[in-house]
Design a protein around this motif. Structure first.
Motif, PDB file in Angstrom:
ATOM      1  N   GLY A 238      -5.360  -2.572   7.903  1.00 37.44           N
ATOM      2  CA  GLY A 238      -6.258  -2.268   6.803  1.00 37.44           C
ATOM      3  C   GLY A 238      -5.738  -1.061   6.043  1.00 37.44           C
TER       4      GLY A 238
ATOM      5  N   TYR B  56      10.747   4.399  17.042  1.00 41.42           N
ATOM      6  CA  TYR B  56       9.729   4.951  16.150  1.00 41.42           C
ATOM      7  C   TYR B  56       9.716   4.127  14.871  1.00 41.42           C
ATOM      8  CZ  TYR B  56       7.088   8.486  13.532  1.00 41.42           C
ATOM      9  OH  TYR B  56       6.139   9.141  12.789  1.00 41.42           O
TER      10      TYR B  56
ATOM     11  N   ILE C 220       8.367  17.363   9.432  1.00 40.78           N
ATOM     12  CA  ILE C 220       9.157  18.553   9.093  1.00 40.78           C
ATOM     13  C   ILE C 220       9.524  18.650   7.611  1.00 40.78           C
ATOM     14  CG2 ILE C 220      10.120  18.577  11.421  1.00 40.78           C
ATOM     15  CD1 ILE C 220      12.836  17.806   9.885  1.00 40.78           C
ATOM     16  N   ASN C 221       9.008  17.732   6.798  1.00 43.37           N
ATOM     17  CA  ASN C 221       9.340  17.766   5.366  1.00 43.37           C
ATOM     18  C   ASN C 221       8.030  17.706   4.585  1.00 43.37           C
ATOM     19  OD1 ASN C 221      10.636  15.277   3.109  1.00 43.37           O
ATOM     20  ND2 ASN C 221      10.608  17.460   2.833  1.00 43.37           N
TER      21      ASN C 221
ATOM     22  N   GLY D 117       4.728   7.506  -0.710  1.00 43.09           N
ATOM     23  CA  GLY D 117       5.939   6.754  -1.049  1.00 43.09           C
ATOM     24  C   GLY D 117       7.217   7.264  -0.397  1.00 43.09           C
ATOM     25  N   HIS D 118       7.105   7.810   0.805  1.00 45.76           N
ATOM     26  CA  HIS D 118       8.273   8.400   1.452  1.00 45.76           C
ATOM     27  C   HIS D 118       8.975   7.458   2.402  1.00 45.76           C
ATOM     28  CE1 HIS D 118       9.687  12.681   1.825  1.00 45.76           C
ATOM     29  NE2 HIS D 118       9.071  12.653   0.659  1.00 45.76           N
ATOM     30  N   ASN D 119       8.338   6.333   2.711  1.00 48.17           N
ATOM     31  CA  ASN D 119       8.906   5.519   3.786  1.00 48.17           C
ATOM     32  C   ASN D 119      10.255   4.951   3.412  1.00 48.17           C
ATOM     33  OD1 ASN D 119       9.091   2.842   5.523  1.00 48.17           O
ATOM     34  ND2 ASN D 119       7.807   4.335   6.543  1.00 48.17           N
TER      35      ASN D 119
ATOM     36  N   VAL E 272      -6.339   2.756   5.044  1.00 44.90           N
ATOM     37  CA  VAL E 272      -7.102   3.945   5.408  1.00 44.90           C
ATOM     38  C   VAL E 272      -7.381   4.745   4.129  1.00 44.90           C
ATOM     39  CG1 VAL E 272      -7.139   6.069   6.750  1.00 44.90           C
ATOM     40  CG2 VAL E 272      -6.076   4.008   7.703  1.00 44.90           C
TER      41      VAL E 272
ATOM     42  N   ASN F 127       8.343   4.459  12.091  1.00 45.89           N
ATOM     43  CA  ASN F 127       8.437   5.183  10.818  1.00 45.89           C
ATOM     44  C   ASN F 127       9.871   5.507  10.419  1.00 45.89           C
ATOM     45  OD1 ASN F 127       5.847   5.267   9.935  1.00 45.89           O
ATOM     46  ND2 ASN F 127       5.384   7.328  10.651  1.00 45.89           N
TER      47      ASN F 127
ATOM     48  N   VAL G 228       0.867  -1.184   0.000  1.00 45.88           N
ATOM     49  CA  VAL G 228       0.000   0.000   0.000  1.00 45.88           C
ATOM     50  C   VAL G 228       0.897   1.225   0.000  1.00 45.88           C
ATOM     51  CG1 VAL G 228      -1.800   1.233   1.275  1.00 45.88           C
ATOM     52  CG2 VAL G 228      -1.698  -1.275   1.361  1.00 45.88           C
TER      53      VAL G 228
ATOM     54  N   PHE H 259       5.260  13.191  14.242  1.00 48.36           N
ATOM     55  CA  PHE H 259       5.609  14.331  15.090  1.00 48.36           C
ATOM     56  C   PHE H 259       6.424  15.360  14.324  1.00 48.36           C
ATOM     57  CE2 PHE H 259       8.758  10.986  15.985  1.00 48.36           C
ATOM     58  CZ  PHE H 259       9.931  11.626  15.641  1.00 48.36           C
TER      59      PHE H 259
ATOM     60  N   GLY I 291       1.132   5.495   0.102  1.00 50.77           N
ATOM     61  CA  GLY I 291       0.567   6.841   0.200  1.00 50.77           C
ATOM     62  C   GLY I 291       1.386   7.740  -0.717  1.00 50.77           C
TER      63      GLY I 291
ATOM     64  N   LEU J  65      -2.282   4.805  -3.659  1.00 47.85           N
ATOM     65  CA  LEU J  65      -3.277   5.783  -3.212  1.00 47.85           C
ATOM     66  C   LEU J  65      -2.851   7.213  -3.527  1.00 47.85           C
ATOM     67  CD1 LEU J  65      -3.751   4.198   0.336  1.00 47.85           C
ATOM     68  CD2 LEU J  65      -5.049   3.677  -1.730  1.00 47.85           C
TER      69      LEU J  65
ATOM     70  N   GLY K  62       4.320  11.824   3.087  1.00 45.09           N
ATOM     71  CA  GLY K  62       2.895  11.487   3.001  1.00 45.09           C
ATOM     72  C   GLY K  62       2.226  11.528   4.364  1.00 45.09           C
TER      73      GLY K  62
ATOM     74  N   GLY L 154       1.255   7.458   5.817  1.00 48.05           N
ATOM     75  CA  GLY L 154       2.265   6.670   6.532  1.00 48.05           C
ATOM     76  C   GLY L 154       2.695   7.374   7.805  1.00 48.05           C
ATOM     77  N   LEU L 155       2.847   8.688   7.726  1.00 45.91           N
ATOM     78  CA  LEU L 155       3.275   9.449   8.906  1.00 45.91           C
ATOM     79  C   LEU L 155       2.268   9.274  10.038  1.00 45.91           C
ATOM     80  CD1 LEU L 155       5.071  12.666   9.421  1.00 45.91           C
ATOM     81  CD2 LEU L 155       2.681  12.765  10.101  1.00 45.91           C
TER      82      LEU L 155
HETATM   83  C1  LIG Z   1      12.567  13.105   4.380  1.00 44.29           C
HETATM   84  C2  LIG Z   1      11.700  12.509   5.432  1.00 44.29           C
HETATM   85  C3  LIG Z   1      11.383  13.271   6.535  1.00 44.29           C
HETATM   86  C4  LIG Z   1      10.574  12.723   7.533  1.00 44.29           C
HETATM   87  N1  LIG Z   1      10.249  13.497   8.629  1.00 44.29           N
HETATM   88  C5  LIG Z   1       9.403  13.005   9.555  1.00 44.29           C
HETATM   89  C6  LIG Z   1       8.985  13.820  10.648  1.00 44.29           C
HETATM   90  O1  LIG Z   1       9.370  14.972  10.787  1.00 44.29           O
HETATM   91  N2  LIG Z   1       8.122  13.280  11.543  1.00 44.29           N
HETATM   92  C7  LIG Z   1       7.657  12.012  11.426  1.00 44.29           C
HETATM   93  O2  LIG Z   1       6.864  11.590  12.259  1.00 44.29           O
HETATM   94  N3  LIG Z   1       8.043  11.203  10.407  1.00 44.29           N
HETATM   95  C8  LIG Z   1       8.906  11.681   9.476  1.00 44.29           C
HETATM   96  N4  LIG Z   1       9.308  10.882   8.429  1.00 44.29           N
HETATM   97  C9  LIG Z   1       8.894   9.470   8.408  1.00 44.29           C
HETATM   98  C10 LIG Z   1       7.543   9.333   7.738  1.00 44.29           C
HETATM   99  O3  LIG Z   1       6.563   9.508   8.718  1.00 44.29           O
HETATM  100  C11 LIG Z   1       7.412   7.927   7.109  1.00 44.29           C
HETATM  101  O4  LIG Z   1       8.379   7.775   6.112  1.00 44.29           O
HETATM  102  C12 LIG Z   1       6.004   7.676   6.540  1.00 44.29           C
HETATM  103  O5  LIG Z   1       5.839   6.304   6.382  1.00 44.29           O
HETATM  104  C13 LIG Z   1       5.787   8.362   5.222  1.00 44.29           C
HETATM  105  O6  LIG Z   1       4.467   8.187   4.803  1.00 44.29           O
HETATM  106  P1  LIG Z   1       4.084   7.954   3.246  1.00 44.29           P
HETATM  107  O7  LIG Z   1       2.619   7.845   3.183  1.00 44.29           O
HETATM  108  O8  LIG Z   1       4.777   8.968   2.419  1.00 44.29           O
HETATM  109  O9  LIG Z   1       4.800   6.576   3.055  1.00 44.29           O
HETATM  110  P2  LIG Z   1       4.563   5.330   2.061  1.00 44.29           P
HETATM  111  O10 LIG Z   1       5.917   4.857   1.722  1.00 44.29           O
HETATM  112  O11 LIG Z   1       3.623   5.659   0.973  1.00 44.29           O
HETATM  113  O12 LIG Z   1       3.872   4.321   3.034  1.00 44.29           O
HETATM  114  C14 LIG Z   1       4.573   3.787   4.121  1.00 44.29           C
HETATM  115  C15 LIG Z   1       3.836   2.596   4.646  1.00 44.29           C
HETATM  116  O13 LIG Z   1       2.672   3.053   5.319  1.00 44.29           O
HETATM  117  C16 LIG Z   1       1.607   2.175   5.067  1.00 44.29           C
HETATM  118  N5  LIG Z   1       0.548   2.953   4.442  1.00 44.29           N
HETATM  119  C17 LIG Z   1       0.672   4.070   3.702  1.00 44.29           C
HETATM  120  N6  LIG Z   1      -0.539   4.546   3.397  1.00 44.29           N
HETATM  121  C18 LIG Z   1      -1.431   3.728   3.964  1.00 44.29           C
HETATM  122  C19 LIG Z   1      -2.837   3.715   4.042  1.00 44.29           C
HETATM  123  N7  LIG Z   1      -3.586   4.664   3.493  1.00 44.29           N
HETATM  124  N8  LIG Z   1      -3.446   2.720   4.717  1.00 44.29           N
HETATM  125  C20 LIG Z   1      -2.709   1.761   5.318  1.00 44.29           C
HETATM  126  N9  LIG Z   1      -1.378   1.723   5.283  1.00 44.29           N
HETATM  127  C21 LIG Z   1      -0.747   2.703   4.620  1.00 44.29           C
HETATM  128  C22 LIG Z   1       2.140   1.038   4.242  1.00 44.29           C
HETATM  129  O14 LIG Z   1       2.518  -0.006   5.093  1.00 44.29           O
HETATM  130  C23 LIG Z   1       3.365   1.626   3.606  1.00 44.29           C
HETATM  131  O15 LIG Z   1       4.361   0.677   3.345  1.00 44.29           O
HETATM  132  C24 LIG Z   1      10.105  11.404   7.421  1.00 44.29           C
HETATM  133  C25 LIG Z   1      10.444  10.646   6.294  1.00 44.29           C
HETATM  134  C26 LIG Z   1      11.228  11.189   5.313  1.00 44.29           C
HETATM  135  C27 LIG Z   1      11.627  10.345   4.142  1.00 44.29           C
END
Ligand SMILES: Cc1cc2nc3c(=O)[nH]c(=O)nc-3n(C[C@H](O)[C@H](O)[C@H](O)COP(=O)(O)OP(=O)(O)OC[C@H]3O[C@@H](n4cnc5c(N)ncnc54)[C@H](O)[C@@H]3O)c2cc1C
Length: 474
Positions: A207, A426, A143-144, A85-87, A209, A428, A81, A158, A83, A102, A148, A151-152
């Protein structure tokens, strides 16, 4: 016909008829390796991840998500899944499997009167901030701005407002979730409370979201924020000062530490660019004059090589770190929680900061506490409420030939800083190779998370995440 990996790791051939039926029932498009758009669509933030899903379902709405889950279930497919794609771990790309994408579901609706936001899971933090700040509102995120929201939030979330208002999950009012069975449930404190408890920190384990509802607060639009930069030669004294300063800071004030090579910031003398520095990055969430007073002693400390602190639009500050976090670099991160910064920890941090493996790498110390620590550790799945600081090393480089060296450096740094760390982590900030750390990361909350997983996803359909394995598979 397309060959797709199953949950058990084998391959299944999806007949053309079944594929056509799936396609015609999906509002969004589907992509396979042959499609021109495939390469761009499968890209994620961390260039270390090179997984290739066999099929991508680009969802447009919750119905598309239900349709995709049912299709995956019928064929027992390995799914991921995504969002935004930042993870860092790259779990959002199922290699050989079905990617439920998504990223096109990115709408943000603000109810200014009720001070709430309804957010789709493909939205970035920047999308949420921009929409909410139109009304002078915001909720704590990261902070960025290109990260997404989905995932955050699911991992906790935070940033600069968390000491004032808690984690992102502490501001989550409800969420719509598509379960492994393909049901769309609205979950909140009063509706499926166990599921709501689990998604607040338990990641994507339970699930998908399709919509988040957040509480908003009056923020800004201008807040005191900025950077104070010291030469790395003063790093030990600066961190010793910082730990005292942080301990007595009001909730409104958040100060993070960054140790890295100085970026070419316009307010820094050119001679400082590229040298080893310690940066204090700060935001005061309140009156500008009160903020000036709260940061006065930090500004007066030592002999900074540069400083840029002043009233800044909140949305601009939320993007201040974007130039350091551009997509496409190779990344390997490691993180610990700290209750305090001991002398020993400070000395280790400073020693490693002088030996960063690349010009883009950095050691980040996020200040926690305030409202994040007033909420009970078992109130949500996120357990790390006792962390005063979250340490995260962003090991970042460009050349694949440097992979082994940089990853080895990060692991060594992680081991060296372990003695000062407290339990919990953490999720994430955890990489793909840390699945063995998940149980310890959740600590006392892990058992309850397993119970929620057993109820909502006993077959571990949602497994590409920091996985909470259901009892039957342990
Ligand atoms: C440059 C950078 C800065 C960051 N700074 C912070 C920060 O300041 N604070 C902080 O708390 N975190 C921070 N993060 C970590 C960030 O919270 C995680 O990388 C988060 O997973 C990113 O969410 P995404 O939706 O972009 O990720 P994605 O890679 O799209 O998703 C990550 C994972 O989340 C799950 N997921 C995503 N969407 C859904 C959905 N809708 N339903 C169910 N599961 C889902 C899946 O398991 C997926 O593999 C940072 C990350 C990066 C790369």
């Amino acid at each position: 016909m397309v060959a797709i990996k199953t949950r058990k790791g084998s391959e299944t051939l999806i007949e053309q008829g079944a594929l056509d039926e799936f396609r015609s029932g999906l509002g969004g498009e589907t992509l396979t390796l042959e499609d021109a758009a495939y390469g761009e669509v499968r890209e994620i933030w961390n260039a270390m991840i090179d997984s290739r899903p066999a099929l991508i379902a680009r969802c447009r709405d919750a119905d598309d998500v239900v349709h995709s889950v049912k299709f995956a279930r019928a064929h027992d497919l390995l799914i991921s899944v995504r969002g935004a794609g930042h993870n860092i771990a790259g779990n959002s790309l199922a290699d050989g499997g079905l990617l439920i994408d998504l990223s096109q579901m990115a709408a943000v609706e603000i109810n200014a009167e009720a001070k709430t936001a309804r957010v789709e899971p493909g939205a970035t933090l920047g999308d949420v901030d921009a929409a909410a700040q139109t009304f002078g509102l915001a909720t704590p995120t990261g902070i960025n701005s290109t990260t997404g929201i989905a995932g955050l939030t699911l991992g906790g979330g935070f940033g600069w407002l968390s000491r004032s208002y808690g984690l992102t999950i502490d501001n989550l009012l409800s969420a719509d979730v598509v379960t492994a069975g393909g049901d769309l449930l609205t979950t909140s404190e009063s509706n499926h409370p166990d599921l709501f408890w689990g998604i607040r920190g338990g990641g994507g384990n339970f699930g998908i979201v399709t919509s988040f509802e957040y509480r908003l607060h009056e923020v800004g639009p201008e807040l005191l924020s900025g950077l104070i930069v010291h030469d790395a030669g003063d790093a030990v004294a600066a961190l010793e000062f910082y730990r005292e300063f942080a301990a007595q800071a009001p909730d409104e004030l958040t100060t993070w530490v960054v140790m890295r090579k100085a970026p070419p910031l316009p307010f820094l003398d050119e001679a400082v660019h590229g040298t080893d520095v310690v940066l204090f990055a700060l935001l005061y969430n309140g009156d500008i004059a009160d903020g000036e007073e709260a940061v006065a002693s930090l500004r007066a400390f030592g002999s900074p090589v540069g400083e840029h602190v002043g009233p800044t639009p909140y949305v601009d500050w939320q993007q201040a770190f974007d130039p350091l976090f551009t997509p496409g670099a190779r990344n390997y991160w490691k993180s610990h929680n700290f209750g305090e910064l001991s002398d020993q920890t400070i000395n280790i941090l400073v020693a490693y900061a002088q030996d960063l493996p690349s010009g883009f790498s950095e050691i980040f110390i996020a200040q926690m506490g305030g409202e994040t620590s007033r909420i009970a550790a078992d109130a949500t799945a996120y357990v790390g409420r006792d962390a005063a600081f979250v340490l995260n090393v962003h090991t970042r480089w460009e050349d694949p030939a440097d992979d082994d060296r940089c990853v080895a450096w990060a692991r060594e740094f992680f081991d060296a800083t372990l003695p000062g760390a407290i339990d919990g982590a953490y999720v994430n900030f955890m990489t793909a190779d840390e699945s063995g750390r998940v149980e310890a990361a959740y600590g006392a909350n892990h058992e309850r998370l397993v119970a929620v997983k057993d109820h909502y996803d006993p077959d571990n359909m949602f497994r590409l995440n920091q996985n909470i394995a259901p009892s039957g598979t342990r």
